[in-house]
Design a protein around this motif. Structure first.
Motif, mmCIF file in Angstrom:
data_model
loop_
_atom_site.group_PDB
_atom_site.id
_atom_site.type_symbol
_atom_site.label_atom_id
_atom_site.label_comp_id
_atom_site.label_asym_id
_atom_site.label_seq_id
_atom_site.Cartn_x
_atom_site.Cartn_y
_atom_site.Cartn_z
ATOM 1 N N VAL A 39 -26.404 42.667 45.681
ATOM 2 C CA VAL A 39 -25.731 43.621 44.802
ATOM 3 C C VAL A 39 -25.482 44.821 45.684
ATOM 4 C CG1 VAL A 39 -25.957 45.094 42.792
ATOM 5 C CG2 VAL A 39 -26.884 42.784 42.736
ATOM 6 N N GLU A 41 -24.556 47.997 45.398
ATOM 7 C CA GLU A 41 -25.049 49.332 45.087
ATOM 8 C C GLU A 41 -25.882 49.273 43.826
ATOM 9 O OE1 GLU A 41 -24.607 52.848 45.716
ATOM 10 O OE2 GLU A 41 -24.130 52.273 47.767
ATOM 11 N N ALA A 42 -26.906 50.102 43.779
ATOM 12 C CA ALA A 42 -27.640 50.226 42.524
ATOM 13 C C ALA A 42 -26.660 50.641 41.427
ATOM 14 C CB ALA A 42 -28.726 51.273 42.671
ATOM 15 N N GLY A 43 -26.778 50.041 40.287
ATOM 16 C CA GLY A 43 -25.853 50.325 39.193
ATOM 17 C C GLY A 43 -24.745 49.304 39.075
ATOM 18 N N SER A 44 -24.571 48.471 40.139
ATOM 19 C CA SER A 44 -23.500 47.468 40.127
ATOM 20 C C SER A 44 -24.033 46.120 39.661
ATOM 21 C CB SER A 44 -22.912 47.305 41.524
ATOM 22 O OG SER A 44 -22.400 48.518 41.980
ATOM 23 N N ASP A 45 -23.108 45.234 39.343
ATOM 24 C CA ASP A 45 -23.447 43.858 38.987
ATOM 25 C C ASP A 45 -23.044 42.958 40.159
ATOM 26 O OD1 ASP A 45 -24.342 41.762 37.503
ATOM 27 O OD2 ASP A 45 -22.757 41.832 35.998
ATOM 28 N N VAL A 156 -26.472 40.070 36.239
ATOM 29 C CA VAL A 156 -27.897 40.403 36.115
ATOM 30 C C VAL A 156 -28.333 40.423 34.653
ATOM 31 C CG1 VAL A 156 -28.040 41.720 38.267
ATOM 32 C CG2 VAL A 156 -27.399 42.888 36.152
ATOM 33 N N VAL A 157 -27.373 40.607 33.768
ATOM 34 C CA VAL A 157 -27.677 40.652 32.333
ATOM 35 C C VAL A 157 -28.324 39.335 31.867
ATOM 36 C CG1 VAL A 157 -26.598 40.803 30.058
ATOM 37 C CG2 VAL A 157 -25.885 42.338 31.875
ATOM 38 N N LEU B 50 -32.961 47.693 41.823
ATOM 39 C CA LEU B 50 -32.318 48.671 42.704
ATOM 40 C C LEU B 50 -32.146 49.985 41.957
ATOM 41 C CD1 LEU B 50 -29.414 46.621 44.343
ATOM 42 C CD2 LEU B 50 -31.433 47.508 45.497
ATOM 43 N N ILE B 51 -32.382 51.065 42.645
ATOM 44 C CA ILE B 51 -32.207 52.383 42.021
ATOM 45 C C ILE B 51 -31.681 53.350 43.078
ATOM 46 C CG2 ILE B 51 -34.610 53.043 42.498
ATOM 47 C CD1 ILE B 51 -34.563 54.621 39.859
ATOM 48 N N ASP B 52 -30.813 54.239 42.687
ATOM 49 C CA ASP B 52 -30.429 55.335 43.580
ATOM 50 C C ASP B 52 -29.978 56.547 42.769
ATOM 51 O OD1 ASP B 52 -27.821 54.898 42.819
ATOM 52 O OD2 ASP B 52 -27.099 54.274 44.782
ATOM 53 N N ASN B 88 -28.756 55.769 38.898
ATOM 54 C CA ASN B 88 -28.140 54.443 38.671
ATOM 55 C C ASN B 88 -29.193 53.376 38.966
ATOM 56 O OD1 ASN B 88 -24.886 55.136 40.255
ATOM 57 N ND2 ASN B 88 -25.780 55.896 38.376
ATOM 58 N N TYR B 89 -29.170 52.302 38.226
ATOM 59 C CA TYR B 89 -30.072 51.194 38.561
ATOM 60 C C TYR B 89 -29.467 49.855 38.151
ATOM 61 C CZ TYR B 89 -31.518 52.323 33.749
ATOM 62 O OH TYR B 89 -31.518 52.623 32.415
ATOM 63 N N THR B 90 -29.948 48.816 38.833
ATOM 64 C CA THR B 90 -29.618 47.428 38.497
ATOM 65 C C THR B 90 -30.931 46.667 38.405
ATOM 66 O OG1 THR B 90 -27.516 47.506 39.682
ATOM 67 C CG2 THR B 90 -28.439 45.331 39.285
ATOM 68 N N PHE B 157 -27.355 46.677 34.168
ATOM 69 C CA PHE B 157 -26.875 47.547 35.247
ATOM 70 C C PHE B 157 -26.189 48.736 34.594
ATOM 71 C CE2 PHE B 157 -22.318 46.502 35.101
ATOM 72 C CZ PHE B 157 -22.337 45.316 34.387
ATOM 73 N N THR B 158 -26.330 49.893 35.230
ATOM 74 C CA THR B 158 -25.848 51.125 34.582
ATOM 75 C C THR B 158 -24.385 51.426 34.873
ATOM 76 O OG1 THR B 158 -26.524 52.404 36.512
ATOM 77 C CG2 THR B 158 -28.111 52.228 34.698
ATOM 78 N N GLY B 159 -23.840 50.790 35.913
ATOM 79 C CA GLY B 159 -22.572 51.250 36.462
ATOM 80 C C GLY B 159 -22.901 52.133 37.655
ATOM 81 N N ASP B 160 -21.996 52.152 38.615
ATOM 82 C CA ASP B 160 -22.275 52.857 39.867
ATOM 83 C C ASP B 160 -21.540 54.190 39.917
ATOM 84 O OD1 ASP B 160 -23.175 53.306 42.462
ATOM 85 O OD2 ASP B 160 -21.374 52.382 43.323
#
Lengths: 174, 197
Positions: A39, A41-45, A156-157, B50-52, B88-90, B157-160
């Motif tokens: 993945v 970036e954190a926050g991405s799927d 990831v969901v 993952l977190i940032d 942000n996190y996944t 996932f939160t979105g980047d």
């Protein structure tokens, strides 16, 4: 005596003339590798489409496998249906499995007296379902027909787990 | 002689019938049967945590505590660089795992005496997806011990980027006036951890 000889020849030739069932075999594997481990970036799927590195080879052959069968009865047409088996390990509401035939793949079996290779269907990616899908048509025996697969909807969901299903190829005399 | 011919014709008829029957069987078999082969398709989704913080660079928050011009008044705390920071996190977990949480702690440097730094995460906003995006825990006072600021994170996932996830709000407060001292600039680092409990 000559009638008896004709009868014997008829008996020998009958399987090659009328009785050519086909069988289909699959070899190799479908590997999606580590496509989902990254993945960015954190926050991405995950990326939306996951492509296979497929080494899957499919062969449609005359059941007898005899050279005589191909010699006496070349170019016999067949039809291949493609279906997906339902599985509790496959979330069909979210995951889409698509398949495409490698159009340049496949070669004739004992094709000395056959017409040029003919095979049609799945030239582009098509979504497979548990129900009726498009079909593949061909004639004579063809070996090592290759397919690529791709998956849409991996996320990831769905949580961390293994997903598994079977694709069933069924050959019919056409 | 006549009897012999009759027997011959009878046998010939039986053989012919047999041939027709066999040929018919082969013909029928060839048209009706379908034969299967199966290809197994499988793939795995691995565990992900993952977190940032966004923006990823130049995300320093700068406060100033200044004396007043009027005797008797309290020192003023002002946020010099007002930045919008987002977590942000996944997350992808195995079935039956406990929900994850985000913890915050000061990992290097320290606050000057008499001051407290609070942080609070907003409710989730953004373009992410998931069955359990995190829940904010309310305002905490940062220290060297990890403290939970977001909880109940499962597969999501939160979105980047900025505007996705949980916005962070920092507040610097004077906790004890008797301990306030004049100091040079003080730097410290706040670390956020996505943890399995």
């Amino acid at each position: 005596m000559s009638k008896l000889l004709l009868i014997i020849i008829g008996l020998i030739a009958a399987p090659f003339v009328y009785g050519q069932n086909f069988n289909v075999t699959v070899s190799g594997y479908v590997d999606f590798g580590d496509g989902l481990t990254l993945v960015g970036e954190a926050g991405s799927d995950f990326s939306t489409v996951l492509e296979s590195q497929s080494d899957l080879g499919l062969t449609v052959a005359y059941s007898s496998g005899s050279v005589l069968a191909y010699l006496f009865n070349p170019d016999r047409p067949w039809k291949l249906t493609v279906g997906m088996t339902g599985s509790s390990d496959w979330d069909s509401d979210v995951l889409q499995l698509e398949m495409k035939r490698n159009v340049s793949s496949g070669s004739l079996i004992y094709g000395w007296f056959a017409r040029p290779k003919y095979i049609a269907g799945f030239e582009n990616y098509e979504t497979l379902t548990a129900g009726i899908n498009s079909e593949i048509y061909g004639r004579h025996g063809i070996q090592d027909i290759q397919f690529n697969f791709r998956i849409k909807g991996a996320s990831v969901v769905l949580g961390a787990k293994d997903f598994e299903t079977d694709v069933v190829f069924t050959v019919y005399d056409n | 002689m006549k009897v012999y011919l009759k027997i011959y014709n009878y046998k010939q008829m039986r053989i012919s019938s047999y041939i027709i029957f066999v040929a018919f069987c082969f013909l029928c078999l060839g048209k009706v049967q379908g034969q299967n082969a199966t290809a197994n398709i499988r793939f795995s989704i691995p565990e992900v945590a993952l977190i940032d913080i966004e923006p990823g660079v130049d995300n320093t928050v700068h406060f100033s505590v200044s004396s007043t011009t009027e005797s008797g008044e309290a020192p003023e705390v002002t946020e010099i660089s007002s930045k919008s920071l987002w977590i942000n996190y996944t997350s992808a977990q195995l079935d039956n795992s406990d929900a994850r949480s985000v913890y915050a702690e000061i990992t290097s440097g320290g606050l000057p005496n008499g001051l407290e730094l609070e942080v609070e995460a907003s409710v989730y906003k953004g373009i992410g997806k998931g069955n359990m995006l995190g829940t904010k825990e309310g305002k905490i006072v940062l220290s060297q011990s990890p403290q939970r600021i977001i909880s109940n994170i499962k597969n999501c996932f939160t979105g980047d980027g900025e505007g996705n996830g949980h916005e962070l709000t920092y507040t610097l407060k004077i906790a004890d006036y008797s301990e306030i001292e004049s100091t040079d600039d003080t730097y410290f680092v706040v670390m956020y951890t996505l943890s399995d409990n």
